[in-house]
Design a protein around this motif. Structure first.
Motif, PDB file in Angstrom:
ATOM      1  N   ALA A   1     -33.150 -16.633  60.690  1.00 46.53           N
ATOM      2  CA  ALA A   1     -32.667 -15.322  61.142  1.00 46.53           C
ATOM      3  C   ALA A   1     -33.781 -14.287  61.004  1.00 46.53           C
ATOM      4  CB  ALA A   1     -31.436 -14.886  60.350  1.00 46.53           C
ATOM      5  N   MET A   2     -33.639 -13.211  61.782  1.00 47.97           N
ATOM      6  CA  MET A   2     -34.658 -12.160  61.769  1.00 47.97           C
ATOM      7  C   MET A   2     -34.033 -10.834  62.179  1.00 47.97           C
ATOM      8  SD  MET A   2     -36.866 -10.290  64.001  1.00 47.97           S
ATOM      9  CE  MET A   2     -37.198 -11.243  65.483  1.00 47.97           C
ATOM     10  N   VAL A   3     -34.527  -9.729  61.602  1.00 46.28           N
ATOM     11  CA  VAL A   3     -34.143  -8.388  62.027  1.00 46.28           C
ATOM     12  C   VAL A   3     -35.406  -7.540  62.097  1.00 46.28           C
ATOM     13  CG1 VAL A   3     -33.662  -7.574  59.674  1.00 46.28           C
ATOM     14  CG2 VAL A   3     -32.557  -6.458  61.632  1.00 46.28           C
ATOM     15  N   MET A   4     -35.466  -6.667  63.112  1.00 47.02           N
ATOM     16  CA  MET A   4     -36.644  -5.816  63.303  1.00 47.02           C
ATOM     17  C   MET A   4     -36.209  -4.397  63.640  1.00 47.02           C
ATOM     18  SD  MET A   4     -39.898  -6.354  65.862  1.00 47.02           S
ATOM     19  CE  MET A   4     -41.304  -5.232  65.789  1.00 47.02           C
ATOM     20  N   ASP A   5     -36.831  -3.430  62.985  1.00 46.44           N
ATOM     21  CA  ASP A   5     -36.571  -2.009  63.195  1.00 46.44           C
ATOM     22  C   ASP A   5     -37.613  -1.456  64.165  1.00 46.44           C
ATOM     23  OD1 ASP A   5     -36.384   0.789  62.995  1.00 46.44           O
ATOM     24  OD2 ASP A   5     -35.802   0.714  60.888  1.00 46.44           O
ATOM     25  N   GLY A   6     -37.160  -0.982  65.324  1.00 50.01           N
ATOM     26  CA  GLY A   6     -38.070  -0.497  66.348  1.00 50.01           C
ATOM     27  C   GLY A   6     -38.687   0.854  66.057  1.00 50.01           C
ATOM     28  N   VAL A   7     -38.212   1.555  65.008  1.00 47.62           N
ATOM     29  CA  VAL A   7     -38.796   2.833  64.621  1.00 47.62           C
ATOM     30  C   VAL A   7     -39.954   2.607  63.649  1.00 47.62           C
ATOM     31  CG1 VAL A   7     -38.383   5.059  63.502  1.00 47.62           C
ATOM     32  CG2 VAL A   7     -36.626   4.064  64.987  1.00 47.62           C
ATOM     33  N   THR A   8     -39.702   1.832  62.600  1.00 50.37           N
ATOM     34  CA  THR A   8     -40.722   1.592  61.573  1.00 50.37           C
ATOM     35  C   THR A   8     -41.574   0.364  61.867  1.00 50.37           C
ATOM     36  OG1 THR A   8     -39.275   0.184  60.228  1.00 50.37           O
ATOM     37  CG2 THR A   8     -39.146   2.570  59.862  1.00 50.37           C
ATOM     38  N   MET A   9     -41.107  -0.495  62.783  1.00 50.70           N
ATOM     39  CA  MET A   9     -41.732  -1.777  63.116  1.00 50.70           C
ATOM     40  C   MET A   9     -41.684  -2.754  61.945  1.00 50.70           C
ATOM     41  SD  MET A   9     -42.312  -1.024  66.185  1.00 50.70           S
ATOM     42  CE  MET A   9     -43.192  -2.435  66.855  1.00 50.70           C
ATOM     43  N   GLU A  10     -40.797  -2.512  60.967  1.00 45.57           N
ATOM     44  CA  GLU A  10     -40.606  -3.454  59.870  1.00 45.57           C
ATOM     45  C   GLU A  10     -39.817  -4.664  60.356  1.00 45.57           C
ATOM     46  OE1 GLU A  10     -40.116  -1.289  55.707  1.00 45.57           O
ATOM     47  OE2 GLU A  10     -38.814  -0.421  57.239  1.00 45.57           O
TER      48      GLU A  10
ATOM     49  N   VAL B   1     -39.135  -5.372  69.458  1.00 44.99           N
ATOM     50  CA  VAL B   1     -38.654  -4.031  69.784  1.00 44.99           C
ATOM     51  C   VAL B   1     -39.681  -2.977  69.402  1.00 44.99           C
ATOM     52  CG1 VAL B   1     -37.477  -3.833  67.535  1.00 44.99           C
ATOM     53  CG2 VAL B   1     -36.733  -2.399  69.462  1.00 44.99           C
ATOM     54  N   ASP B   2     -39.746  -1.956  70.199  1.00 44.95           N
ATOM     55  CA  ASP B   2     -40.459  -0.716  69.894  1.00 44.95           C
ATOM     56  C   ASP B   2     -39.591   0.396  70.454  1.00 44.95           C
ATOM     57  OD1 ASP B   2     -42.067   1.568  69.874  1.00 44.95           O
ATOM     58  OD2 ASP B   2     -43.904   0.445  70.240  1.00 44.95           O
ATOM     59  N   SER B   3     -39.073   1.255  69.589  1.00 42.22           N
ATOM     60  CA  SER B   3     -38.127   2.284  70.036  1.00 42.22           C
ATOM     61  C   SER B   3     -38.715   3.222  71.077  1.00 42.22           C
ATOM     62  CB  SER B   3     -37.614   3.096  68.835  1.00 42.22           C
ATOM     63  OG  SER B   3     -36.683   2.342  68.089  1.00 42.22           O
ATOM     64  N   ASP B   4     -40.035   3.310  71.139  1.00 50.78           N
ATOM     65  CA  ASP B   4     -40.673   4.141  72.160  1.00 50.78           C
ATOM     66  C   ASP B   4     -40.614   3.495  73.542  1.00 50.78           C
ATOM     67  OD1 ASP B   4     -41.367   6.006  70.248  1.00 50.78           O
ATOM     68  OD2 ASP B   4     -43.345   5.119  69.902  1.00 50.78           O
TER      69      ASP B   4
ATOM     70  N   ILE C   1     -29.202  -0.048  70.726  1.00 51.44           N
ATOM     71  CA  ILE C   1     -29.712   1.326  70.757  1.00 51.44           C
ATOM     72  C   ILE C   1     -28.622   2.204  70.154  1.00 51.44           C
ATOM     73  CG2 ILE C   1     -30.690   3.189  72.139  1.00 51.44           C
ATOM     74  CD1 ILE C   1     -31.324   1.203  74.311  1.00 51.44           C
ATOM     75  N   ASP C   2     -28.890   2.866  69.042  1.00 48.58           N
ATOM     76  CA  ASP C   2     -27.850   3.656  68.388  1.00 48.58           C
ATOM     77  C   ASP C   2     -27.732   5.050  69.012  1.00 48.58           C
ATOM     78  OD1 ASP C   2     -29.864   5.281  67.281  1.00 48.58           O
ATOM     79  OD2 ASP C   2     -29.832   4.269  65.335  1.00 48.58           O
ATOM     80  N   LYS C   3     -26.883   5.880  68.449  1.00 49.87           N
ATOM     81  CA  LYS C   3     -26.608   7.202  69.021  1.00 49.87           C
ATOM     82  C   LYS C   3     -27.823   8.113  69.045  1.00 49.87           C
ATOM     83  CE  LYS C   3     -21.628   7.643  68.241  1.00 49.87           C
ATOM     84  NZ  LYS C   3     -20.568   8.479  67.622  1.00 49.87           N
ATOM     85  N   PHE C   4     -28.805   7.808  68.215  1.00 52.84           N
ATOM     86  CA  PHE C   4     -30.006   8.628  68.141  1.00 52.84           C
ATOM     87  C   PHE C   4     -31.126   8.086  69.020  1.00 52.84           C
ATOM     88  CE2 PHE C   4     -27.722   8.998  64.116  1.00 52.84           C
ATOM     89  CZ  PHE C   4     -27.505  10.366  64.067  1.00 52.84           C
ATOM     90  N   GLY C   5     -30.854   7.000  69.729  1.00 47.63           N
ATOM     91  CA  GLY C   5     -31.875   6.400  70.575  1.00 47.63           C
ATOM     92  C   GLY C   5     -32.798   5.450  69.850  1.00 47.63           C
ATOM     93  N   HIS C   6     -32.526   5.192  68.562  1.00 50.04           N
ATOM     94  CA  HIS C   6     -33.312   4.221  67.816  1.00 50.04           C
ATOM     95  C   HIS C   6     -32.876   2.815  68.219  1.00 50.04           C
ATOM     96  CE1 HIS C   6     -33.493   7.529  64.501  1.00 50.04           C
ATOM     97  NE2 HIS C   6     -34.318   7.784  65.510  1.00 50.04           N
ATOM     98  N   ILE C   7     -33.817   1.884  68.245  1.00 51.88           N
ATOM     99  CA  ILE C   7     -33.519   0.525  68.706  1.00 51.88           C
ATOM    100  C   ILE C   7     -33.881  -0.480  67.620  1.00 51.88           C
ATOM    101  CG2 ILE C   7     -33.698  -1.071  70.646  1.00 51.88           C
ATOM    102  CD1 ILE C   7     -35.119   1.101  72.233  1.00 51.88           C
ATOM    103  N   ALA C   8     -33.060  -1.507  67.496  1.00 51.97           N
ATOM    104  CA  ALA C   8     -33.342  -2.617  66.579  1.00 51.97           C
ATOM    105  C   ALA C   8     -32.931  -3.915  67.259  1.00 51.97           C
ATOM    106  CB  ALA C   8     -32.580  -2.451  65.264  1.00 51.97           C
TER     107      ALA C   8
END
Length: 361
Positions: free
Chosen positions: A98-107, A267-270, A232-239
């Motif tokens: 399994a994997m999870v990635m945060d498109g804002v922090t790139m973690e 993912v990259d939220s930009d 894509i959440d309500k703030f436009g952040h993507i994961a």
């Protein structure tokens, strides 16, 4: 405004300007809320999509919403290839990637070949939140997950996975993932044949190259599958997040593309996000989801980016089986596939329920 020396006309102009600015901000917020939250997932895993969308719609972050959605698929054992109880390896054991990635922090947080822990995506989130690492594997990943509070250890096998494994053994362990070994048509133990097998070669300008092996008998919808999800959440952040119990009858210790950032998801939220499913051993050699996001960064639309990434793999491995979805930060989504008909699911505020899109190879 008299403190700033403004007369009545200036105050009127300033008030009008303030009202215009407030209207524009309100308009932008309203526009964003009509687009988001948005969930895109491989396959018709509708309950998982609805759970992720509900979480995001109730203010959860993109990361936590992805975890909610993938957890639902693990609980439901989607297609018998996600979560516990499916895809036995050669020893009859089920393990989880399994994997999870945060498109804002790139973690990124990931686990691979994890034994005894059924909550793959939650373990991946723990890796991301509580360590400076990206990937933990095997029994050490299990021990870490338990130390962080996940339930375990538990047997990840099921009556269905054991029955599947027994039938495979009765069929002399065919098909399998071995090549260039003896004996070839039994359950081993296997040994190198010590010889270089004859292979087709073609002259491509820089010398002979061995022809690629065709693998279509290994992979299909119910022999290997991954939930790969973008939110894509309500703030436009993507994961993005993925979970799978891997290829059926894999050689113990095998890790596919599920926990590999850039392959099963990226993912990259930009820019946007991508999710993939299929023959992970082939697809991970090309990092197709990284390619998709970078192509969108260069201006490609999701449809063209997805097709380009799939075609790059097909040129080298014409018999591979796989699929991709792509979604940009504006919510435009598309899919591409090779070797099978692919379906992906979408949920947005304008839909009353999740919708399935079908993509032909």
């Amino acid at each position: 405004m008299e403190r700033f020396g403004l007369d009545s006309k200036d105050r009127l102009r300033a008030s009008a300007l303030l009202l215009i600015l407030l209207f524009q901000v309100t308009e932008r917020v309203a526009g964003a809320s009509s687009l988001y939250p948005l969930v895109v997932s491989t396959w018709p895993f509708l309950e998982a999509v609805e759970r992720a969308w509900s979480a995001a719609n109730n203010g959860y972050s993109a990361v936590d919403s992805v975890v909610e959605g993938c957890s639902a698929c693990e609980e439901l054992r989607c297609d018998g290839t996600v979560g516990p109880g499916g895809s036995p390896d050669e020893n009859g054991e089920t393990t989880i990637d399994a994997m999870v990635m945060d498109g804002v922090t790139m973690e990124v947080g990931a686990v691979a070949a994890m034994r005894y822990i059924k909550d793959g995506i939650k373990a991946a989130r723990l890796v991301m939140r509580h360590t400076g690492h990206t990937l933990l594997v095997g029994e050490k990943a299990s021990a870490f997950s338990i130390s962080m509070g996940l339930p375990g250890p538990t047997d990840l096998s099921s009556p269905e996975s054991i029955e599947k494994w027994n039938k495979w053994k009765e069929n002399n362990c065919q098909p399998n993932f071995w090549k260039n070994v003896v004996p070839a048509n039994s359950c081993g133990p296997y040994h190198s044949n010590g010889l270089l097998l004859a292979a087709e070669t073609t002259c491509l300008g820089d010398g002979p190259r061995r022809a690629v092996e065709l693998r279509s008998n290994h992979f299909g919808l119910h022999s290997h599958d991954t939930i790969s999800m973008a939110v894509i959440d309500k703030f436009g952040h993507i994961a993005v997040g993925t979970s799978t119990n891997g290829a059926t009858f894999k050689i113990p210790g095998r890790v596919g593309d599920g926990p590999i950032a850039g392959s099963s998801a990226y993912v990259d939220s930009d820019i946007g996000a991508c999710g993939a499913t299929g023959d992970g051993d082939i697809m991970m050699r090309f990092l197709p989801c990284y390619q998709v996001v970078e192509s969108m960064r260069l201006g490609m639309m999701p449809k063209d980016a997805a097709k380009d990434a799939i075609s790059r793999i097909a040129r080298k491995f014409p018999d591979f089986v796989g699929a991709i979805f792509a979604v940009n930060k504006n919510g435009t989504h598309a899919g591409a596939c090779h070797g099978w008909t692919f379906q992906y699911s979408v949920r947005s505020p304008e839909m009353h329920s999740a919708k399935v899109f079908t993509v032909l190879p």
